[in-house]
Design a protein around this motif. Structure first.
Motif, PDB file in Angstrom:
ATOM      1  N   ALA A 213     -76.676  -5.944 -22.861  1.00 46.64           N
ATOM      2  CA  ALA A 213     -77.646  -5.695 -21.791  1.00 46.64           C
ATOM      3  C   ALA A 213     -78.587  -6.895 -21.657  1.00 46.64           C
ATOM      4  O   ALA A 213     -79.789  -6.785 -21.876  1.00 46.64           O
ATOM      5  CB  ALA A 213     -78.422  -4.420 -22.087  1.00 46.64           C
ATOM      6  N   PRO A 214     -78.049  -8.051 -21.296  1.00 50.49           N
ATOM      7  CA  PRO A 214     -78.869  -9.258 -21.263  1.00 50.49           C
ATOM      8  C   PRO A 214     -80.013  -9.217 -20.250  1.00 50.49           C
ATOM      9  O   PRO A 214     -81.003  -9.917 -20.420  1.00 50.49           O
ATOM     10  CB  PRO A 214     -77.873 -10.368 -20.937  1.00 50.49           C
ATOM     11  CG  PRO A 214     -76.725  -9.677 -20.301  1.00 50.49           C
ATOM     12  CD  PRO A 214     -76.673  -8.313 -20.914  1.00 50.49           C
ATOM     13  N   ASP A 215     -79.895  -8.397 -19.224  1.00 51.68           N
ATOM     14  CA  ASP A 215     -80.947  -8.314 -18.210  1.00 51.68           C
ATOM     15  C   ASP A 215     -82.045  -7.326 -18.585  1.00 51.68           C
ATOM     16  O   ASP A 215     -83.010  -7.159 -17.844  1.00 51.68           O
ATOM     17  CB  ASP A 215     -80.348  -7.940 -16.856  1.00 51.68           C
ATOM     18  CG  ASP A 215     -79.418  -9.021 -16.328  1.00 51.68           C
ATOM     19  OD1 ASP A 215     -79.671 -10.204 -16.613  1.00 51.68           O
ATOM     20  OD2 ASP A 215     -78.447  -8.676 -15.637  1.00 51.68           O
ATOM     21  N   ALA A 216     -81.920  -6.674 -19.730  1.00 53.67           N
ATOM     22  CA  ALA A 216     -82.899  -5.673 -20.159  1.00 53.67           C
ATOM     23  C   ALA A 216     -84.145  -6.301 -20.799  1.00 53.67           C
ATOM     24  O   ALA A 216     -85.055  -5.588 -21.169  1.00 53.67           O
ATOM     25  CB  ALA A 216     -82.260  -4.690 -21.130  1.00 53.67           C
ATOM     26  N   GLY A 217     -84.171  -7.599 -20.923  1.00 54.99           N
ATOM     27  CA  GLY A 217     -85.310  -8.269 -21.523  1.00 54.99           C
ATOM     28  C   GLY A 217     -84.988  -8.774 -22.915  1.00 54.99           C
ATOM     29  O   GLY A 217     -83.854  -8.650 -23.384  1.00 54.99           O
ATOM     30  N   HIS A 218     -85.982  -9.355 -23.547  1.00 55.02           N
ATOM     31  CA  HIS A 218     -85.771  -9.903 -24.888  1.00 55.02           C
ATOM     32  C   HIS A 218     -87.045  -9.769 -25.710  1.00 55.02           C
ATOM     33  O   HIS A 218     -88.126  -9.547 -25.179  1.00 55.02           O
ATOM     34  CB  HIS A 218     -85.320 -11.363 -24.821  1.00 55.02           C
ATOM     35  CG  HIS A 218     -86.376 -12.307 -24.335  1.00 55.02           C
ATOM     36  ND1 HIS A 218     -86.594 -12.539 -22.994  1.00 55.02           N
ATOM     37  CD2 HIS A 218     -87.273 -13.062 -24.999  1.00 55.02           C
ATOM     38  CE1 HIS A 218     -87.585 -13.397 -22.858  1.00 55.02           C
ATOM     39  NE2 HIS A 218     -88.020 -13.739 -24.061  1.00 55.02           N
ATOM     40  N   LEU A 219     -86.891  -9.908 -27.002  1.00 57.32           N
ATOM     41  CA  LEU A 219     -87.978  -9.906 -27.962  1.00 57.32           C
ATOM     42  C   LEU A 219     -88.184 -11.351 -28.405  1.00 57.32           C
ATOM     43  O   LEU A 219     -87.218 -12.060 -28.662  1.00 57.32           O
ATOM     44  CB  LEU A 219     -87.590  -9.041 -29.171  1.00 57.32           C
ATOM     45  CG  LEU A 219     -88.499  -9.062 -30.386  1.00 57.32           C
ATOM     46  CD1 LEU A 219     -89.816  -8.367 -30.046  1.00 57.32           C
ATOM     47  CD2 LEU A 219     -87.831  -8.351 -31.551  1.00 57.32           C
ATOM     48  N   THR A 220     -89.428 -11.777 -28.459  1.00 58.98           N
ATOM     49  CA  THR A 220     -89.729 -13.129 -28.930  1.00 58.98           C
ATOM     50  C   THR A 220     -90.489 -13.046 -30.241  1.00 58.98           C
ATOM     51  O   THR A 220     -91.495 -12.350 -30.339  1.00 58.98           O
ATOM     52  CB  THR A 220     -90.571 -13.894 -27.897  1.00 58.98           C
ATOM     53  OG1 THR A 220     -89.877 -13.931 -26.649  1.00 58.98           O
ATOM     54  CG2 THR A 220     -90.828 -15.321 -28.353  1.00 58.98           C
ATOM     55  N   LEU A 221     -89.972 -13.741 -31.245  1.00 56.13           N
ATOM     56  CA  LEU A 221     -90.619 -13.813 -32.558  1.00 56.13           C
ATOM     57  C   LEU A 221     -91.066 -15.247 -32.819  1.00 56.13           C
ATOM     58  O   LEU A 221     -90.330 -16.189 -32.492  1.00 56.13           O
ATOM     59  CB  LEU A 221     -89.648 -13.410 -33.669  1.00 56.13           C
ATOM     60  CG  LEU A 221     -89.144 -11.974 -33.686  1.00 56.13           C
ATOM     61  CD1 LEU A 221     -88.100 -11.807 -34.782  1.00 56.13           C
ATOM     62  CD2 LEU A 221     -90.293 -11.014 -33.900  1.00 56.13           C
ATOM     63  N   PRO A 222     -92.234 -15.419 -33.431  1.00 57.46           N
ATOM     64  CA  PRO A 222     -92.589 -16.773 -33.875  1.00 57.46           C
ATOM     65  C   PRO A 222     -91.513 -17.278 -34.840  1.00 57.46           C
ATOM     66  O   PRO A 222     -90.892 -16.481 -35.558  1.00 57.46           O
ATOM     67  CB  PRO A 222     -93.922 -16.582 -34.589  1.00 57.46           C
ATOM     68  CG  PRO A 222     -94.471 -15.290 -34.052  1.00 57.46           C
ATOM     69  CD  PRO A 222     -93.272 -14.441 -33.748  1.00 57.46           C
ATOM     70  N   ALA A 223     -91.302 -18.566 -34.874  1.00 55.94           N
ATOM     71  CA  ALA A 223     -90.231 -19.133 -35.706  1.00 55.94           C
ATOM     72  C   ALA A 223     -90.355 -18.708 -37.167  1.00 55.94           C
ATOM     73  O   ALA A 223     -89.354 -18.380 -37.815  1.00 55.94           O
ATOM     74  CB  ALA A 223     -90.221 -20.652 -35.585  1.00 55.94           C
ATOM     75  N   ALA A 224     -91.575 -18.677 -37.701  1.00 51.71           N
ATOM     76  CA  ALA A 224     -91.763 -18.289 -39.112  1.00 51.71           C
ATOM     77  C   ALA A 224     -91.371 -16.832 -39.334  1.00 51.71           C
ATOM     78  O   ALA A 224     -90.755 -16.487 -40.354  1.00 51.71           O
ATOM     79  CB  ALA A 224     -93.210 -18.513 -39.537  1.00 51.71           C
ATOM     80  N   SER A 225     -91.696 -15.961 -38.395  1.00 50.31           N
ATOM     81  CA  SER A 225     -91.325 -14.544 -38.519  1.00 50.31           C
ATOM     82  C   SER A 225     -89.820 -14.362 -38.432  1.00 50.31           C
ATOM     83  O   SER A 225     -89.238 -13.543 -39.143  1.00 50.31           O
ATOM     84  CB  SER A 225     -92.013 -13.714 -37.426  1.00 50.31           C
ATOM     85  OG  SER A 225     -93.404 -13.750 -37.587  1.00 50.31           O
ATOM     86  N   PHE A 226     -89.175 -15.128 -37.566  1.00 47.99           N
ATOM     87  CA  PHE A 226     -87.726 -15.049 -37.456  1.00 47.99           C
ATOM     88  C   PHE A 226     -87.070 -15.513 -38.754  1.00 47.99           C
ATOM     89  O   PHE A 226     -86.113 -14.899 -39.234  1.00 47.99           O
ATOM     90  CB  PHE A 226     -87.224 -15.882 -36.272  1.00 47.99           C
ATOM     91  CG  PHE A 226     -85.738 -15.804 -36.103  1.00 47.99           C
ATOM     92  CD1 PHE A 226     -85.144 -14.650 -35.612  1.00 47.99           C
ATOM     93  CD2 PHE A 226     -84.933 -16.871 -36.433  1.00 47.99           C
ATOM     94  CE1 PHE A 226     -83.762 -14.565 -35.462  1.00 47.99           C
ATOM     95  CE2 PHE A 226     -83.550 -16.793 -36.287  1.00 47.99           C
ATOM     96  CZ  PHE A 226     -82.975 -15.639 -35.809  1.00 47.99           C
ATOM     97  N   ALA A 227     -87.597 -16.574 -39.356  1.00 49.76           N
ATOM     98  CA  ALA A 227     -87.062 -17.058 -40.631  1.00 49.76           C
ATOM     99  C   ALA A 227     -87.206 -15.991 -41.720  1.00 49.76           C
ATOM    100  O   ALA A 227     -86.287 -15.789 -42.517  1.00 49.76           O
ATOM    101  CB  ALA A 227     -87.768 -18.342 -41.046  1.00 49.76           C
ATOM    102  N   GLU A 228     -88.338 -15.286 -41.730  1.00 46.73           N
ATOM    103  CA  GLU A 228     -88.532 -14.198 -42.702  1.00 46.73           C
ATOM    104  C   GLU A 228     -87.527 -13.078 -42.468  1.00 46.73           C
ATOM    105  O   GLU A 228     -86.968 -12.520 -43.418  1.00 46.73           O
ATOM    106  CB  GLU A 228     -89.950 -13.646 -42.599  1.00 46.73           C
ATOM    107  CG  GLU A 228     -91.008 -14.554 -43.159  1.00 46.73           C
ATOM    108  CD  GLU A 228     -92.404 -13.956 -43.015  1.00 46.73           C
ATOM    109  OE1 GLU A 228     -92.560 -12.744 -43.288  1.00 46.73           O
ATOM    110  OE2 GLU A 228     -93.320 -14.690 -42.625  1.00 46.73           O
ATOM    111  N   LEU A 229     -87.301 -12.732 -41.200  1.00 38.81           N
ATOM    112  CA  LEU A 229     -86.321 -11.697 -40.860  1.00 38.81           C
ATOM    113  C   LEU A 229     -84.934 -12.089 -41.357  1.00 38.81           C
ATOM    114  O   LEU A 229     -84.228 -11.272 -41.967  1.00 38.81           O
ATOM    115  CB  LEU A 229     -86.298 -11.464 -39.351  1.00 38.81           C
ATOM    116  CG  LEU A 229     -85.226 -10.507 -38.830  1.00 38.81           C
ATOM    117  CD1 LEU A 229     -85.417  -9.099 -39.374  1.00 38.81           C
ATOM    118  CD2 LEU A 229     -85.205 -10.512 -37.307  1.00 38.81           C
TER     119      LEU A 229
END
Length: 80
Positions: A53-69
């Motif tokens: 569902a690419p048109d449903a929007g997206h979540l943006t994480l700061p780079a540091a938070s994404f690395a932690e995830l």
């Protein structure tokens, strides 16, 4: 890959081009590999969206938070 801008021939404004990518490992899982997330490098951090569902929007994480995830996923802390 990633985010870049280019001049718009119709005006002096820049057009943002976002390239979404999916893991090369996504072809084997459930639903024929269709249950995947896509990632993009954004000015604000890392964008994540549902590939189904690419048109449903997206979540943006700061780079540091994404690395932690990613670390939590790799260590198996989020396995159910």
């Amino acid at each position: 890959m990633g985010l870049f801008s280019r001049p718009d021939s119709a005006s002096d404004k820049a057009i943002l081009v976002i390239t979404w990518r999916k893991s090369r490992h996504s072809g084997g899982g459930g639903a024929g590999g269709q249950e995947c997330v896509e990632l993009a490098s954004l000015n604000e951090g890392i964008g994540l969206r549902d590939s189904k569902a690419p048109d449903a929007g997206h979540l943006t994480l700061p780079a540091a938070s994404f690395a932690e995830l990613l670390d939590l996923v790799k260590q198996g802390h989020l396995d159910t």
